[in-house]
Motif scaffolding. Sequence first.
Motif, PDB file in Angstrom:
ATOM      1  N   LEU A  58       0.819  -1.215   0.000  1.00 50.52           N
ATOM      2  CA  LEU A  58       0.000   0.000   0.000  1.00 50.52           C
ATOM      3  C   LEU A  58       0.854   1.266   0.000  1.00 50.52           C
ATOM      4  CD1 LEU A  58      -2.729   1.321  -0.013  1.00 50.52           C
ATOM      5  CD2 LEU A  58      -2.874   1.011   2.473  1.00 50.52           C
ATOM      6  N   PRO A  59       1.899   1.380   0.855  1.00 52.14           N
ATOM      7  CA  PRO A  59       2.773   2.561   0.763  1.00 52.14           C
ATOM      8  C   PRO A  59       3.411   2.715  -0.619  1.00 52.14           C
ATOM      9  CG  PRO A  59       3.124   1.458   2.857  1.00 52.14           C
ATOM     10  CD  PRO A  59       2.234   0.556   2.041  1.00 52.14           C
ATOM     11  N   ILE A  63       3.095   5.989  -3.104  1.00 54.52           N
ATOM     12  CA  ILE A  63       4.239   6.707  -3.688  1.00 54.52           C
ATOM     13  C   ILE A  63       4.128   6.734  -5.211  1.00 54.52           C
ATOM     14  CG2 ILE A  63       6.748   6.630  -4.034  1.00 54.52           C
ATOM     15  CD1 ILE A  63       6.997   5.558  -1.186  1.00 54.52           C
ATOM     16  N   LYS A  64       3.763   5.598  -5.791  1.00 53.73           N
ATOM     17  CA  LYS A  64       3.601   5.524  -7.244  1.00 53.73           C
ATOM     18  C   LYS A  64       2.559   6.523  -7.735  1.00 53.73           C
ATOM     19  CE  LYS A  64       1.668   2.327 -10.691  1.00 53.73           C
ATOM     20  NZ  LYS A  64       0.286   2.869 -10.669  1.00 53.73           N
ATOM     21  N   SER A  65       1.487   6.699  -6.969  1.00 60.79           N
ATOM     22  CA  SER A  65       0.398   7.571  -7.415  1.00 60.79           C
ATOM     23  C   SER A  65       0.803   9.036  -7.488  1.00 60.79           C
ATOM     24  CB  SER A  65      -0.809   7.419  -6.479  1.00 60.79           C
ATOM     25  OG  SER A  65      -0.555   8.015  -5.206  1.00 60.79           O
ATOM     26  N   PHE A  66       1.840   9.428  -6.739  1.00 57.90           N
ATOM     27  CA  PHE A  66       2.282  10.818  -6.739  1.00 57.90           C
ATOM     28  C   PHE A  66       3.248  11.130  -7.886  1.00 57.90           C
ATOM     29  CE2 PHE A  66       0.585  10.726  -2.477  1.00 57.90           C
ATOM     30  CZ  PHE A  66       0.187  12.026  -2.227  1.00 57.90           C
ATOM     31  N   GLN A  67       3.624  10.126  -8.630  1.00 56.98           N
ATOM     32  CA  GLN A  67       4.594  10.334  -9.712  1.00 56.98           C
ATOM     33  C   GLN A  67       3.874  10.813 -10.963  1.00 56.98           C
ATOM     34  OE1 GLN A  67       6.626   6.509  -9.753  1.00 56.98           O
ATOM     35  NE2 GLN A  67       8.284   7.372  -8.561  1.00 56.98           N
ATOM     36  N   MET A  68       3.579  12.092 -10.990  1.00 56.79           N
ATOM     37  CA  MET A  68       2.890  12.716 -12.108  1.00 56.79           C
ATOM     38  C   MET A  68       3.342  14.165 -12.217  1.00 56.79           C
ATOM     39  SD  MET A  68      -0.889  13.285 -10.457  1.00 56.79           S
ATOM     40  CE  MET A  68      -1.067  11.548 -10.038  1.00 56.79           C
ATOM     41  N   GLU A  69       2.938  14.806 -13.276  1.00 60.47           N
ATOM     42  CA  GLU A  69       3.323  16.201 -13.478  1.00 60.47           C
ATOM     43  C   GLU A  69       2.602  17.089 -12.477  1.00 60.47           C
ATOM     44  OE1 GLU A  69       3.258  19.647 -16.997  1.00 60.47           O
ATOM     45  OE2 GLU A  69       2.687  17.556 -17.431  1.00 60.47           O
ATOM     46  N   CYS A 177       1.819   4.556   5.721  1.00 63.85           N
ATOM     47  CA  CYS A 177       1.070   5.231   4.658  1.00 63.85           C
ATOM     48  C   CYS A 177       1.231   6.750   4.734  1.00 63.85           C
ATOM     49  CB  CYS A 177      -0.406   4.850   4.726  1.00 63.85           C
ATOM     50  SG  CYS A 177      -0.721   3.118   4.312  1.00 63.85           S
ATOM     51  N   ILE A 178       1.325   7.295   5.942  1.00 62.15           N
ATOM     52  CA  ILE A 178       1.545   8.739   6.092  1.00 62.15           C
ATOM     53  C   ILE A 178       2.943   9.096   5.590  1.00 62.15           C
ATOM     54  CG2 ILE A 178       1.725  10.647   7.714  1.00 62.15           C
ATOM     55  CD1 ILE A 178      -1.098   9.728   7.298  1.00 62.15           C
ATOM     56  N   ILE A 179       3.925   8.262   5.934  1.00 61.18           N
ATOM     57  CA  ILE A 179       5.284   8.475   5.436  1.00 61.18           C
ATOM     58  C   ILE A 179       5.294   8.428   3.911  1.00 61.18           C
ATOM     59  CG2 ILE A 179       7.623   7.521   5.345  1.00 61.18           C
ATOM     60  CD1 ILE A 179       7.193   6.509   8.211  1.00 61.18           C
ATOM     61  N   ALA A 180       4.534   7.490   3.339  1.00 59.97           N
ATOM     62  CA  ALA A 180       4.455   7.379   1.885  1.00 59.97           C
ATOM     63  C   ALA A 180       3.816   8.618   1.266  1.00 59.97           C
ATOM     64  CB  ALA A 180       3.654   6.133   1.500  1.00 59.97           C
ATOM     65  N   ALA A 206       3.865  -1.991  -6.028  1.00 60.40           N
ATOM     66  CA  ALA A 206       2.535  -1.369  -6.033  1.00 60.40           C
ATOM     67  C   ALA A 206       1.545  -2.200  -6.841  1.00 60.40           C
ATOM     68  CB  ALA A 206       2.624   0.047  -6.599  1.00 60.40           C
ATOM     69  N   GLY A 207       2.030  -2.838  -7.899  1.00 58.08           N
ATOM     70  CA  GLY A 207       1.156  -3.657  -8.730  1.00 58.08           C
ATOM     71  C   GLY A 207       0.582  -4.859  -8.004  1.00 58.08           C
ATOM     72  N   ALA A 208       1.217  -5.239  -6.888  1.00 60.05           N
ATOM     73  CA  ALA A 208       0.732  -6.393  -6.117  1.00 60.05           C
ATOM     74  C   ALA A 208      -0.266  -5.999  -5.041  1.00 60.05           C
ATOM     75  CB  ALA A 208       1.919  -7.115  -5.473  1.00 60.05           C
TER      76      ALA A 208
END
Length: 324
Positions: A58-59, A63-69, A177-180, A206-208
């Motif tokens: 989940l973390p 983190i993956k979700s924040f990788q955007m412009e 999750c907060i750290i993430a 993250a895919g798992a």
Amino acid sequence: ITYRTAAGKGNKMDFTSLFNMQGMMFCVLALGWYLRKKGMIDKSGKALLSNLVMNVTLPASIIKSFQMEFSMDILKLTLEVIVISFLIQIISNGLSRVLYPGWNEESRKVLQYATIVSNAGILGNAIAEGIFGDLGIMYAAVYTIPTRIFMWSVGLTYFTEAPTKKELVKKVLTHPCIIAIFTGMVLLISQFQLPGFVNQTVRTIAGANTFCAMLLIGCTLAEVPFKEVFSKEVYYYTFIRLFLIPVIVLAGCRLFRIDLDAGQRFVHPGADGAHRRVVARCVADVPQDVPRFEQRGRSALFDPVAPRGQRGFGDHPVDGVGIS
């Protein structure tokens, strides 16, 4: 189904895609149920799976979700999510104090706690990601910040003494999750790109997340006595979590003219978390960050998977499906 990204672009997802996604999640859940029933996943394996989801997959997904412009629209919507989430928590706290006058003390405490603390972090994140993509899971993760604060402050007072401010801050800020979320915010604002192999590692883990989370829920449901799902506590609480609170939130979004595309992200996490928890006190495998309470005559409905003699309200706080 049409929704907009932070940049205002319209995206469409037909009902077939939504059906396929939920069908996939149900199949993985059924697999977890089967593996637990057959003993291929025992209690220690289930606990390991819970820790894996809460502390690793989940973390990584967050983190993956924040990788955007980065854009100011994203920052604005993020702040809106936090503010509205805090308002939802305040309203839920008020409702919890007036909606259970006729219940015995033990049941009332659990129902009050479950009203202010939705289990929105596991299945809710998976569905948010499926519908809204990375942006959805980012907003869903931010949404749970106020929930964690209320969980470790107001929620804890229903069962034990409230923690000191220092303890509260420590519990919230050290949650994986907060750290993430903070890590992701730094990456988003700075637009720092992770090294290729690190980025690929994060994305692979993250895919798992959806698979591990649904497998865990299935394992937990395999231990829930089916007859305990049908009780007046479940019916009444289901009405509050799946109808009353979402209607109040939706009405508030309309009243203050909040974009309903964004508003759906506020209505969705709490309602979904409630569905999981209510349908069997749903999925209460306890992650490390969640307060455990001594069982004193409380119905097994509210923590059906804990060993006899050690049952308590268990998980629920937020994301453990042990959430939420």
